[in-house]
Design a protein around this motif. Structure first.
Motif, short mmCIF file in Angstrom:
data_model
loop_
_atom_site.label_atom_id
_atom_site.label_comp_id
_atom_site.label_asym_id
_atom_site.label_seq_id
_atom_site.Cartn_x
_atom_site.Cartn_y
_atom_site.Cartn_z
N ALA A 169 32.20 3.17 7.67
CA ALA A 169 30.97 2.76 8.37
C ALA A 169 30.08 3.96 8.66
CB ALA A 169 31.33 2.05 9.67
N ALA A 170 28.79 3.79 8.40
CA ALA A 170 27.83 4.85 8.68
C ALA A 170 27.63 5.01 10.17
CB ALA A 170 26.49 4.54 8.00
N ARG A 171 27.20 6.20 10.59
CA ARG A 171 26.96 6.45 12.01
C ARG A 171 25.79 5.64 12.54
NH1 ARG A 171 29.72 8.73 15.95
NH2 ARG A 171 28.24 10.35 16.58
N ALA A 172 24.81 5.37 11.68
CA ALA A 172 23.58 4.74 12.15
C ALA A 172 23.53 3.24 11.89
CB ALA A 172 22.37 5.42 11.50
N ASP A 205 0.81 -1.22 0.00
CA ASP A 205 0.00 0.00 0.00
C ASP A 205 0.84 1.27 0.00
OD1 ASP A 205 -2.56 -1.36 0.27
OD2 ASP A 205 -1.92 -1.84 2.31
N VAL A 206 1.96 1.25 0.73
CA VAL A 206 2.75 2.46 0.93
C VAL A 206 4.23 2.14 0.78
CG1 VAL A 206 3.27 4.39 2.49
CG2 VAL A 206 1.05 3.26 2.61
N ASP A 207 4.94 2.98 0.01
CA ASP A 207 6.40 2.93 -0.02
C ASP A 207 6.93 3.92 1.01
OD1 ASP A 207 6.38 1.08 -2.07
OD2 ASP A 207 6.68 2.57 -3.65
N TYR A 208 7.81 3.44 1.86
CA TYR A 208 8.31 4.23 3.00
C TYR A 208 9.83 4.23 3.00
CZ TYR A 208 10.05 4.16 7.90
OH TYR A 208 10.80 4.32 9.05
N THR A 209 10.40 5.41 2.90
CA THR A 209 11.86 5.56 2.97
C THR A 209 12.21 6.35 4.22
OG1 THR A 209 12.00 5.56 0.55
CG2 THR A 209 13.91 6.38 1.76
N PHE A 210 13.19 5.85 4.97
CA PHE A 210 13.62 6.52 6.20
C PHE A 210 14.96 7.19 5.99
CE2 PHE A 210 16.30 6.24 10.03
CZ PHE A 210 15.61 7.16 10.82
N ALA A 211 15.10 8.39 6.55
CA ALA A 211 16.36 9.12 6.50
C ALA A 211 16.77 9.53 7.90
CB ALA A 211 16.24 10.36 5.60
N GLN A 212 18.00 9.17 8.29
CA GLN A 212 18.58 9.65 9.55
C GLN A 212 19.43 10.86 9.20
OE1 GLN A 212 18.45 8.05 13.00
NE2 GLN A 212 18.97 10.20 13.30
N VAL A 213 18.97 12.04 9.60
CA VAL A 213 19.64 13.28 9.23
C VAL A 213 20.77 13.55 10.22
CG1 VAL A 213 19.36 15.74 8.76
CG2 VAL A 213 17.49 14.14 8.26
N GLY A 214 21.98 13.75 9.70
CA GLY A 214 23.12 14.03 10.55
C GLY A 214 22.93 15.30 11.35
N ILE A 215 23.63 15.38 12.46
CA ILE A 215 23.52 16.56 13.34
C ILE A 215 24.81 17.37 13.24
CG2 ILE A 215 23.14 17.36 15.70
CD1 ILE A 215 21.59 14.70 16.15
N GLU A 216 25.91 16.84 13.77
CA GLU A 216 27.19 17.55 13.68
C GLU A 216 27.77 17.51 12.27
OE1 GLU A 216 26.60 15.01 15.73
OE2 GLU A 216 27.29 15.41 17.77
N ALA A 217 27.44 16.46 11.50
CA ALA A 217 27.98 16.28 10.16
C ALA A 217 26.89 16.49 9.11
CB ALA A 217 28.59 14.89 10.02
N ASP A 254 21.87 9.54 6.32
CA ASP A 254 22.08 8.10 6.28
C ASP A 254 20.80 7.42 5.80
OD1 ASP A 254 22.68 5.46 6.70
OD2 ASP A 254 23.71 5.79 8.60
N TRP A 255 20.92 6.73 4.68
CA TRP A 255 19.78 6.01 4.09
C TRP A 255 19.94 4.49 4.25
CZ3 TRP A 255 16.08 9.27 2.21
CH2 TRP A 255 16.47 10.57 1.85
N GLY A 256 20.89 4.06 5.08
CA GLY A 256 21.29 2.66 5.10
C GLY A 256 20.40 1.72 5.88
N SER A 257 19.43 2.22 6.63
CA SER A 257 18.64 1.33 7.45
C SER A 257 17.26 1.93 7.69
CB SER A 257 19.34 1.07 8.78
OG SER A 257 18.66 0.06 9.51
N ASN A 258 16.43 1.18 8.36
CA ASN A 258 15.10 1.64 8.72
C ASN A 258 15.07 2.05 10.19
OD1 ASN A 258 12.32 2.07 8.80
ND2 ASN A 258 11.85 -0.06 9.18
N CYS A 259 14.09 2.88 10.55
CA CYS A 259 13.78 3.17 11.95
C CYS A 259 12.43 2.55 12.25
CB CYS A 259 13.76 4.66 12.22
SG CYS A 259 13.14 5.08 13.87
N GLY A 260 12.44 1.50 13.06
CA GLY A 260 11.18 0.84 13.38
C GLY A 260 10.23 1.70 14.15
N ASN A 261 10.75 2.56 15.05
CA ASN A 261 9.86 3.44 15.80
C ASN A 261 9.14 4.41 14.87
OD1 ASN A 261 9.93 2.88 18.75
ND2 ASN A 261 12.13 3.09 18.44
N CYS A 262 9.89 5.03 13.96
CA CYS A 262 9.25 5.95 13.02
C CYS A 262 8.28 5.22 12.09
CB CYS A 262 10.30 6.70 12.21
SG CYS A 262 11.11 8.04 13.12
N SER A 263 8.51 3.92 11.88
CA SER A 263 7.58 3.15 11.05
C SER A 263 6.16 3.22 11.57
CB SER A 263 8.02 1.68 11.00
OG SER A 263 9.31 1.52 10.49
N ALA A 264 6.02 3.45 12.88
CA ALA A 264 4.70 3.44 13.51
C ALA A 264 3.77 4.53 13.00
CB ALA A 264 4.85 3.56 15.03
#
Length: 373
Positions: A250-253, A71-83, A87-97
């Motif tokens: 290696a990515a931060r996330a 039904d839905v395509d979902y892409t997660f992005a972890q936005v850097g803070i200091e840098a 990071d597009w390398g993984s999912n966030c299960g909490n945000c999936s909710a």
């Protein structure tokens, strides 16, 4: 420029939710748009909508899916803070909710009575997540009825099951083919379980790094030497899992790091302390809990070594985290393993975020590109 956005809490994280097409800005990549909107790089993210922590600098990007059975395509992005990195390398299960409710409100999925199932494809990991919302009478009420560890207020529940989650990033539940590996860490190295389910995770025994598994998060974050050691181990794990060729890449996330220990309280199977983006996680990423759940069902892993035989075959894993107890479930649908949990979500705000005109000065361009801090 105005970009439509919804601010939502999903599980123990907060994220801005965007429709995919709304992030198409002429002359800018999606990475550049997100960095500028979130105010990165800057430890405070003072000139953007980021919250200055790994759990509040996240983006959920959605579109109605054209794929069969999704039904839905979902892409997660972890936005850097200091840098200046995204990071597009993984999912966030909490945000999936947040995804199912957003899709129903957008009209991408019609609400049914008494509940509505939304099939979500996380494009970062090619993972299908089956989400179920309560919609009595075919209406999404979003009543705040349910508590979860790590969130001080009630939220709207959503049941989330990760369909056949093993190996979504690397192709194997145990990317090295072993249930335990020894990673470089001083003389003799350190024993770890490298597991890929929901997200790649490096799991260590807390005692092997001088911790208990239920240590003070503030004390851990205030120990740069220990954090540096743990991140070095995590990076070695990334190489061993085949995620990168060199520790410096290696990515931060990704992968995340989990420290596990025997439970200190009855009724729990294992104590878990997880790290995310170089800091102690206030609870546990739901994708991390999926990985640990499947690891617990294989006797040779550092997780299963903490359990008795009956617990390794149970249809749930009860984990005590810094925020409280998190319980996952294991079931089967059409011959495929499903690992999941109940999370909560809440809409916090809805409107637009403002993107300044694309930067024109050389200095600003260099900051946005990550050449200066």
């Amino acid at each position: 420029m105005e970009i439509p956005a919804t601010w939502m809490r999903g599980g123990t994280s907060k994220c801005w939710v965007f429709r995919r097409d709304d992030l198409d800005v002429p002359g800018m990549s999606v990475d550049e748009v997100l960095l500028r909107v979130y105010g990165s790089p800057d430890v405070r993210q003072v000139d953007g909508v980021g919250g200055g922590t790994s759990t509040t600098s996240k983006a959920v990007i959605l579109s109605a899916s054209q794929r069969e059975g999704v039904d839905v395509d979902y892409t997660f992005a972890q936005v850097g803070i200091e840098a200046a990195t995204v990071d597009w390398g993984s999912n966030c299960g909490n945000c999936s909710a947040v995804v199912a409710a957003f899709a129903v409100r957008e009209g991408w999925v019609a609400a049914q009575d008494p509940s509505t199932e939304v099939r979500v494809l996380n494009t970062n990991t090619d993972q299908v997540i089956v989400q179920e919302l309560s919609t009595p009478g075919g209406v999404l009420t979003e009543d705040l009825t349910t508590a979860i560890p790590g969130v001080p207020f009630l939220g709207s529940p959503v049941r989330m099951g990760f369909l056949d989650p093993a190996g979504r990033t690397t192709g194997r539940l145990f990317p090295t083919g072993r249930e335990r590996d020894r990673l470089p860490d001083g003389e003799g190295g350190i024993e770890a379980t490298l597991v890929d389910a929901g997200a790649p995770v490096v799991a260590l025994r807390a005692a092997d790094v001088g911790l208990t598994g239920h240590d003070s998060l503030a004390a851990l974050d205030a120990d740069p030497a220990l954090l540096g050691r743990l991140d070095a181990i995590r990076r070695e794990g990334a190489v061993a899992m085949g995620l990168v060729a060199d520790v410096g890449e290696a990515a931060r996330a990704v992968p995340k790091l989990a420290l596990v220990a025997a439970p200190r309280e009855e009724g729990c199977d294992v104590d878990v302390l997880m790290l995310s983006m170089g800091r102690a996680h206030p609870a546990i990423p739901i994708t991390g809990s999926v990985a640990l759940t499947l690891a617990s069902r294989h006797p040779g892993t550092v997780v299963a070594q903490l359990l008795d035989d009956e617990e390794t075959q149970a249809d749930q894993l009860v984990m005590r985290t810094a925020a409280g107890v998190v319980t996952t479930y294991v079931s089967e649908t059409d011959g495929q393993v499903v690992v999941g949990a109940t999370r909560t979500y809440r809409r916090l705000a809805q409107g637009v975020v403002f993107l300044p005109d694309p930067p024109t000065s050389t200095a600003t361009h260099r900051i946005l590109k990550g050449e200066e801090s």
